[in-house]
Structures are given as structure tokens and as C-alpha cells.
Design a protein around this motif. Structure first.
Motif: not given
Lengths: 238, 441
Positions: A100-117
Motif C-alpha cells: 500500500f501507499h505510504n499514507y495508507v499502511c506500511e505493512k503489506p497484505l497477503n492473499l492466496y488464490h488457487h489457480l483454476k484452469l
């Protein structure tokens, strides 16, 4: 005990939270005749605003971590739309890290997605025209937002703006140079026709109905219990 | 051909002589010296390599050149005022009995309670809430019981609280001290003068103390959590404050919650933490970011922390029956809140079902008069009732359950082989199941 008083003092700011509804997932097209053994599908993994608004007001960059068999498996996307297109044959978990931008939040956030083909229904014919799409809805919640953050996102359609405590005033927003910036929203995205619709109304209705039923059942049980208590009482005095 | 030849063992006569030789050696080792065999066995039997107690020393006493006798002699104690003469055993050395006061007399300490004269009372000590008689009684009790106010309060003729008694005693003593002192400066150092008794503070303090002591474990944990959280927030705010804008509006009035928790007028809340030291250098950021689904998961886990695995599975089964997604498809704030509440309500429902089950089992065992062998029969009838309960869930139809789904579920429930249960037939599921009696099993 005096810490407690400090919380009360800060309570006004503490209850304010900004939430950004997002949808993340993938769309995968079978390549049909053009498919080879190792490149059978062309897929795009993405993170978009739930209403297809531009997320770049909040997200600075997105990093997609692919399977190690890919060249340069760490793919960095510096601007909206935050997506990545590749071709392959395998399904695997993709870790998406949002910075995120500096003014938003310093910590990043993780998402996990299982790729479906491959489609759920294995028996049906695979189509090159209709992609397999899997999307997940979620909301990124920022607690205790800074004033600058609040100022920046007020009136932005991608963000669910909170109700501010009484008497709270924000500085006027910094005017953005719209002409320079690329369009980051996904409203006219080539894949937008396949995007799923997420409506909380249906889910709320379902939940309300379920709660009603459970509450009725609870009342019934309570009546039965007091009845049984009454029946057992004469024995208990023995 | 002897078996012993084959094995290579020595022939019998030879071995006997060898045994005979070894036995006397062992015997001398075993024989105790100075104490009887039984006593020796108590200490562990055969002597260790390094004996901890020198056995030969056990019965001997150190030789003493003094002649010690014990005599039954009278004694007096300076602690007593009545010259009572009692007797006790005294260790007399060479015919000389010990001198000196009774050894325990030095422990007879008492408090110096200041007694006022009647004149002094008239002059300084009159009080609308206290009569002279009461004050006199108070001081008598104080002297008698060495300022043990709990006892004094118990024995005080008119009902008075401990704090009132203390207040009266200390203020009277203080006034007398000051009045008798040649100059105020001389008594300023006296503890009674330096620290006057503060009734209101004492009452508050005791009330707060009893509140803290009577907290349940649950409250204690919550308080600890809140304080830890507060500390964390305070620290992070201190860090953030260094970089924040100076015009952040923060009210310094204290909310109702904190007034409730006030420990006493002695505590002051320092507003200095709230002030901003320097103008902003860099804009501050949001301190925490999380995904709503993650937060919901945490809250669900917290809510079901007291429930066992089976209960959790039952909650999930119920959610499925109600056609609710185990994880919301559209987790907005409202949806997550509703979902959490629903889960909690289902937990309540399951608990009530269990409760009813127990009560019915209890009831049926009462009715059959099999009160004597209740543990066994109650358990069995409960297990039976458990089967019944799961079918009750089906009969009180949650929404529309298409026929085939119902059948599938019943087959699943038949799984744990309870062939003896009469109500486990599919047809039975749609009747109201009858209560299992102990006589059925």
C-alpha cells in the motif's frame, strides 16, 4: 488503570476503519487447437475493486508469486489494473502480496488464490471461447486510518468510507492530475464480461432467515426445558 | 554324560563348598553393629559403601562435664500483672537454676494508646457524631485490643463501621498530640500527625479492592487483555505522536467507563501523554490492516473455543442444513456480523438440546424408579436419546429439504452401529420419536 483512560480518550479515532472491497481470482482460456503439452491454457490472475473501481488510490503495487517452474516467478505489477497473464498447464497456489501507499499502511497484505484452469464439470467439452473463472470476494480493512489517508480517499468510489465521529473535520483533498494517470479501473476490461457479481443482499437474506429459524427453535427448546423441569421437580425433593 | 558336563558347570559337591565359603563373608557384611536388625532394616538394610551415619556413634552421647538435671519449678512472668505463680520443667545445670525473666515475656508488646483527660475532651475533642461515652468506650477497646479495629468493631456496643472507628481514633489522637505539643513543629514528624487518616479514600480503596478480588477469572482475563492492548496502543501512539500533525483534535475529558474503574482520588491522569511535541515530519499510517475473512475466522474460533470438535462439526452441519455458506461468499461487514451471530445462536441451540436431553434422561430414570442404578442406565438412555435428538433436528424441518438429501443423511447417521435402537428406521424419523426408557435396553 490510567491506560484505560487513554483508550477512552482515543476512542473516537479508534472506531474509524476504512474498508476496501476487492475481488481476486483468475480467468483461464483453453487454447484449443493452439494448445501444446506445456501451454494448454492462457490465464490471467488479478485483483480488482469489487465494483471495478480503480484500486491504485490504495494499492501501490501487487506482487504475484508463481510456481517455481515459471521463469522469474516473482512478478511485480506497479500499476492498476493489478493483473498478470501467463500460459501454462498446471494449477497451483498463487500468493498475491499487496503493497500500500505510504499514507495508507506500511505493512503489506497477503492473499492466496488457487489457480483454476479446468472446469468443475469434467465431462463437458472444453471451450476456447468461455473461460473458467474463479473469484473470491474479500474486504481489506484498515484500522485507525491516518488523517491524510482519510483525506485522500474521501469520495473515492473504490473505498467504503466510514462515518466520522462528530465534529471531526478533514483537510481538503489534494487535487489529482487526472489527465496524466492511466485508467486503472476494470470497468471496460476485456475480461469484465466474465466477472462475477457479488451481492451481499442475498447472503444477508439467507442469514436472516436462518437466524429466525434458529431463534424459533431455541424458544421452543426453552419451553420444553422448563416443562421437563416441572415434571422432574417432584422427584428432586426426594 | 551329565547335563552339567555338557554345560561346563562344576559338579555339585564342588559348588556347595564354594557357596559355604562365600556365605560367611556375606554374613559378616550383613551383621549390624550396635542397633537391632529390624531397626537396621529401616535404614535400608545392608550398609552402603560409604555409610552416611556412623552406626557406632549412634548410641553414644557427647561426654559432658556438667551435671544436668530437670526440675519442676515455679516461675513468674513480668508480662503478668497479677503475680500468678505457675510451674514448669527447668533445666538445672550443676544445681543452679536459670535466672532471668520468663523467656516469652519480651513478646508482650502493646500499643501506646494516648488517653485524654476530661478537660481535654471538652476543649478539643467534641464531635456531633460521637458522644463522650462512645469515644471512651472506643479508646478502652483500642487499648485492650491493641488497635485491632476489626475486633474493636465487632465488640463496639453501637454499630459503627471500621472506617468510622478508625477515623475517630486517629483524629482524636492527632488532636491531642498537637494540643499537648509545646510547638507544632515538634510533633510534625510524628506519624499520626504527618499522615492523617483519610476516611473517604479508605472507603474507596476498600471498595476497589473488593471489586478486584471478586472478579471472576473471565473478567480477570479480559482486564489483562485490555490493559495489554492499552499498553500496546499507548506505546504505538507515543511513537506515532512524534511524527503526527500538531492540530489533531483530542478531547481530554474522561468517559464514564474510566470513572467506574477509578481507584481513588489519589490517582491522577496525566494529560502530558496527549500533547504533541513536534510538528509532523512524515505522515502517519494506518497501524493495522487485515482481511475481513481472516478477522471473521479468528472471531469464529474465539466464539467456539469452549466447544469440542464434535460440537463444532455439528454447528457446521446445522449451517449446511440451513443452506448457509460455511464461509460467506460476500463477506461484507454486515454479512460477517450476521454470520458470527448465527454461529453463536447455533451453539446456544446445541447446548439447549443437550440440556433438554439430560433433563429428559433424568426424568425417565426418576419415573422408572431405577434411581439406584442411575449412572449406567442414564448413560445408555442418554445415548439413545442422543440418536433421538439428531432425528428431532430433521423433523423440525429447516427450510426445504429435498427428499434425497434427507435419505442420505439418515444413512450416514445409521453408521455407528446401534442396531438395537428401534427408532433408527427411516420411517421412524418422521414420527415424533418416543422417549427411550431404561426398561427398553
Amino acid at each position: 488503570m490510567f491506560f484505560f483512560c487513554m483508550i477512552i480518550v482515543q476512542k473516537k479515532m479508534k472506531d474509524v476503519e476504512i474498508s476496501v472491497p476487492i475481488v481476486y481470482g483468475n480467468a483461464a482460456f483453453w487454447l484449443g487447437k493452439k494448445a501444446s503439452e506445456y501451454q494448454s491454457h492462457k490465464w490471467t490472475v488479478y485483483v480488482r475493486g469489487a465494483t471495478n473501481e480503480d484500486l491504485s488510490v490504495v494499492v501501490k503495487r501487487a506482487v504475484f508469486q508463481l510456481h517455481s517452474s515459471f521463469n522469474n516467478p516473482t512478478r511485480i505489477v506497479e500499476s492498476a489494473p493489478f493483473e498478470l497473464t501467463e500460459s501454462g498447464w498446471g494449477e497451483f497456489e498463487i500468493a498475491i502480496t499487496l503493497f500500500f501507499h505510504n499514507y495508507v499502511c506500511e505493512k503489506p497484505l497477503n492473499l492466496y488464490h488457487h489457480l483454476k484452469l479446468y472446469p468443475e464439470d469434467e465431462s463437458g467439452p472444453m471451450s476456447t471461447k468461455k473461460p473458467v473463472v474463479v473469484e473470491s470476494y474479500d474486504e481489506v480493512v484498515f484500522t485507525e486510518p491516518s488523517e491524510s489517508f482519510l483525506a485522500r480517499v474521501q469520495n473515492h468510489p473504490a473505498v467504503t468510507f466510514p462515518r466520522l465521529p462528530a465534529g471531526f473535520t478533514l483537510p481538503p483533498p489534494v487535487p489529482q492530475d487526472e489527465s496524466k494517470r492511466k485508467r486503472g479501473d476494470t470497468k471496460d476490461h476485456p475480461l469484465s464480461q466474465w466477472f462475477l457479481n457479488f451481492s451481499e443482499a442475498d447472503e444477508l437474506l439467507q442469514l436472516a432467515a436462518a437466524r429466525q429459524q434458529v431463534q424459533t427453535h431455541i424458544a421452543k427448546l426453552r419451553r420444553q426445558i422448563s416443562l421437563t423441569d416441572g415434571q422432574n421437580q417432584p422427584f428432586k425433593s426426594l | 554324560m551329565d547335563a552339567k558336563d555338557i554345560l561346563g558347570l562344576p559338579k555339585t559337591p564342588l559348588s556347595i563348598t564354594q557357596e559355604k565359603k562365600s556365605r560367611p563373608q556375606k554374613d559378616s557384611q550383613r551383621k549390624p553393629d550396635g542397633i537391632s536388625r529390624e531397626v537396621y532394616a529401616l535404614t535400608g538394610g545392608v550398609a552402603p559403601l560409604m555409610p552416611s551415619i556412623d552406626v557406632s556413634q549412634l548410641k553414644r552421647r557427647p561426654p559432658s562435664d556438667e551435671k544436668i538435671t530437670w526440675q519442676w519449678l515455679p516461675f513468674t512472668s513480668s508480662a503478668r500483672k497479677d503475680n500468678l505463680q505457675l510451674y514448669h520443667w527447668v533445666r538445672v545445670v550443676n544445681g543452679v537454676p536459670p535466672t532471668g525473666d520468663y523467656s516469652f515475656a519480651k513478646y508482650n508488646k502493646s500499643v501506646d494508646v494516648i488517653r485524654y483527660t476530661d478537660e481535654e475532651y471538652e476543649k478539643h475533642l467534641t464531635d456531633p457524631k460521637w458522644t463522650k461515652e462512645e469515644t471512651d468506650q472506643l479508646f478502652d477497646l483500642c487499648e485492650r485490643f491493641d488497635l485491632r479495629f476489626i475486633i474493636i468493631a465487632d465488640r463496639f456496643p453501637t454499630p459503627r463501621t471500621v472506617e468510622e472507628l478508625k477515623d475517630r481514633y486517629y483524629s482524636v489522637s492527632r488532636t491531642i498530640l498537637v494540643a499537648r505539643a509545646p510547638s507544632p513543629g515538634e510533633v510534625a514528624g510524628h506519624p499520626l500527625v504527618k499522615e492523617p487518616y483519610n476516611v473517604t479514600q479508605e472507603i474507596e480503596r476498600k471498595r476497589a479492592l473488593s471489586m478486584v478480588l471478586s472478579q471472576t477469572k473471565h473478567q480477570e482475563r479480559k482486564d489483562a487483555e485490555v490493559l495489554a492492548e492499552a499498553k500496546r496502543i499507548a506505546e504505538s501512539r507515543m511513537a506515532a505522536r512524534a511524527a503526527e500533525e500538531p492540530d489533531l483534535p483530542i478531547a481530554s475529558d474522561i468517559g464514564p467507563e474510566s470513572a467506574e474503574r477509578a481507584v481513588g482520588p489519589g490517582d491522577t491522569i496525566s494529560p502530558s501523554n496527549v500533547q504533541v511535541p513536534a510538528p509532523a515530519a512524515a505522515p502517519s499510517t494506518s497501524l493495522r490492516v487485515y482481511l475481513r475473512t481472516y478477522a471473521l475466522e479468528q472471531m469464529v474460533q474465539a466464539a467456539s473455543s469452549s466447544a469440542g470438535l464434535r460440537t463444532i462439526k455439528r454447528v457446521e452441519q446445522t449451517l449446511q442444513d440451513l443452506e448457509v455458506n460455511l464461509k460467506p461468499k460476500v463477506p461484507t461487514k454486515a454479512v460477517c456480523a450476521e454470520h458470527l451471530e448465527l454461529r453463536k445462536e447455533i451453539l446456544t441451540l446445541l447446548n439447549l438440546q443437550k440440556q433438554l436431553q439430560y433433563k429428559e434422561a433424568e426424568g425417565s430414570s426418576f419415573r422408572d424408579g431405577s434411581y439406584g442404578d442411575m449412572p449406567g442406565s442414564a448413560k445408555r438412555s442418554q445415548r439413545a436419546a442422543d440418536q433421538d435428538r439428531t432425528f428431532v433436528l430433521d423433523t423440525i424441518s429447516f427450510g426445504v429439504i429435498p427428499g434425497d438429501r434427507g435419505v442420505k443423511r439418515e444413512q450416514k447417521r445409521k453408521g455407528p452401529g446401534r442396531a438395537s435402537e428401534t427408532s433408527s428406521s427411516p420411517a421412524g424419523a418422521h414420527k415424533r420419536p418416543r422417549k427411550m426408557k431404561a426398561s427398553d435396553l
